[in-house]
Enzyme design. Structure first.
Site, mmCIF file in Angstrom:
data_model
loop_
_atom_site.group_PDB
_atom_site.id
_atom_site.type_symbol
_atom_site.label_atom_id
_atom_site.label_comp_id
_atom_site.label_asym_id
_atom_site.label_seq_id
_atom_site.Cartn_x
_atom_site.Cartn_y
_atom_site.Cartn_z
ATOM 1 N N CYS A 245 23.467 -8.040 -54.416
ATOM 2 C CA CYS A 245 22.804 -8.966 -53.497
ATOM 3 C C CYS A 245 21.339 -9.091 -53.916
ATOM 4 O O CYS A 245 20.560 -8.152 -53.748
ATOM 5 C CB CYS A 245 22.926 -8.445 -52.065
ATOM 6 N N HIS A 272 25.930 -11.858 -54.053
ATOM 7 C CA HIS A 272 25.221 -12.682 -53.063
ATOM 8 C C HIS A 272 23.960 -13.138 -53.764
ATOM 9 O O HIS A 272 23.153 -12.292 -54.153
ATOM 10 C CB HIS A 272 24.760 -11.847 -51.865
ATOM 11 N N TYR A 331 23.194 -18.514 -41.505
ATOM 12 C CA TYR A 331 24.570 -18.898 -41.829
ATOM 13 C C TYR A 331 24.952 -20.302 -41.364
ATOM 14 O O TYR A 331 26.071 -20.552 -40.932
ATOM 15 C CB TYR A 331 25.540 -17.850 -41.284
HETATM 16 C C1 DNO Z 1 23.813 -10.067 -43.814
HETATM 17 C C2 DNO Z 1 24.803 -9.493 -44.718
HETATM 18 C C3 DNO Z 1 25.181 -8.072 -44.371
HETATM 19 C C4 DNO Z 1 26.378 -7.660 -45.173
HETATM 20 C C5 DNO Z 1 26.863 -6.271 -44.887
HETATM 21 C C6 DNO Z 1 27.980 -5.900 -45.817
HETATM 22 O O1 DNO Z 1 23.705 -11.230 -43.703
HETATM 23 O O2 DNO Z 1 24.452 -9.632 -46.034
HETATM 24 O O3 DNO Z 1 25.453 -7.975 -43.016
HETATM 25 O O4 DNO Z 1 27.444 -8.515 -44.896
HETATM 26 O O5 DNO Z 1 25.841 -5.368 -45.001
HETATM 27 O O6 DNO Z 1 28.693 -4.853 -45.281
#
Ligand code: DNO
Length: 355
Positions: A245, A272, A331
């Site tokens: 990420c 991500h 989101y």
């Molecule tokens: C936030 C996300 C996190 C992610 C979790 C994975 O937007 O990137 O909540 O989904 O940490 O377990």
């Protein structure tokens, strides 16, 4: 590489599968059973129904984000084996339904942390933002109250009301847990689940801690290259892998993102990709995906993924709130769709440039 979008299910998401299907180049969703609690077994029936619903829209499930880990597992309390057994059962049910990617995190108490959900940027869009000063001034047990007014009526991942209701209890559970203990508990968990992951070819992809340092005095371990390589080595199985990420590792400007990606060749199962704009090392906001809107070179990030032969799903991450959309902060549809298109454009250029 497959371009995907995160989707929380028809009951919780303001974005529909039909809308996602119409973003050019997006073929899969990353989804979850959002109303399950950490530690609960996911039934095969519910997984199958979710799969069917997604398939009916012309998309498919590219992976699960997240199957959350019960705090008993993270703290290594006596009930952990029971919760690991449940986790294994969930993995089995996912495997039987032909789902092979599970994103999870090992963050104590809080999942990702932001101090503002709707900071206004110069273009009038609103974004998630973080300042260390605001965190330092907060009472962690009231963290949720400080942002609750800006969730647009949605339930945000990691900030579920049931979780926030027992925040004091959660802090108590972690009082004797330091980084070393957390590493040990993670190793124990991974060693127990690897046989089922091998049997069903399930790639486990740990999400980094966000921000990538300790908050509120809690231990946080998935924060930099040294720690993530330690984790890969401590359970040296290809199914023990990473969600790379950029926006989470990138919170620490000392993390060299393309270099980290290259060092994790073969172990990145999911990515991500998003940009951040730093106003100072302790004040950042979530910019548009475009390199010029933030601090990161998004081309170099995508190029590093290409160079290591990455074939898994990518999703654009937290988008800005634009065009008067009202959605879960980070989101919404519009800015994530722009992000997906931009990242697909970078990828096409990289692929063609390499010919
Ligand atoms: C936030 C996300 C996190 C992610 C979790 C994975 O937007 O990137 O909540 O989904 O940490 O377990």
């Amino acid at each position: 590489m497959e371009m995907t979008l995160r989707w929380y299910g028809s009951k919780f998401d303001t974005v529909t599968l039909k809308q996602i299907r119409q973003i050019p180049g997006v073929t899969g969703v990353i989804t979850t059973l959002y109303d399950t609690q950490p530690g609960e077994v996911w039934s095969r029936e519910r997984i199958a129904a979710l799969k069917e619903e997604v398939a009916a829209s012309g998309l498919h499930i590219s992976g699960i984000e997240s199957v959350n880990i019960h705090d008993a597992i993270k703290t290594g309390s006596p009930e952990r084996d029971m919760y690991i057994d449940n986790y294994i059962e969930t993995l089995e049910n996912l495997g039987k339904e032909d789902i092979h990617l599970v994103c999870y995190n090992f963050m104590p108490v809080f999942d990702w942390t932001r101090t503002e959900l709707a900071r206004v940027r110069p273009d009038g869009s609103t974004v998630l933002a973080y300042t260390q000063e605001a965190v330092d001034a907060l009472d962690p047990e009231n963290m949720f109250e400080s942002i609750a007014g800006d969730t647009n009526g949605t339930i945000m991942p990691g900030w579920e009301p049931e979780r926030m209701a027992k925040i004091k209890e959660l802090f108590d559970m972690y009082k004797d847990i330091d980084d070393e203990k957390l590493f040990e508990n993670l190793k124990y968990f991974l060693e127990r689940i690897m046989p089922v992951c091998n049997k069903y070819d399930i790639n486990m992809a740990i999400h980094p801690d966000d921000p990538a340092w300790s908050v509120f005095g809690l231990p946080r371990i998935i924060i930099n290259k040294a720690n993530i390589l330690r984790m890969m080595a401590m359970v040296d199985d290809p199914h023990n892998g990473v969600t790379f990420c950029s926006g989470s590792y990138g919170t620490n400007l000392e993390n060299d993102l393309p270099d980290m990606i290259r060092s994790l060749k073969g172990r990145i199962h999911f990515a991500h990709v998003r940009n951040l704009k730093f106003n100072s090392p302790t004040d950042f906001e979530e910019a548009a995906h475009l390199s010029t809107d933030g601090t990161f070179d998004m081309y170099e990030i995508m190029k590093a993924l290409y160079d290591i032969g990455f074939e898994g799903p990518v999703r654009p991450d937290h988008g800005r709130m634009i065009w008067d959309e009202v959605a879960m902060p980070g989101y919404g549809l519009y800015d994530r769709a722009l992000g997906a298109t931009y990242l697909n454009g970078l990828w096409e250029a990289i692929v063609k440039g390499a010919r």
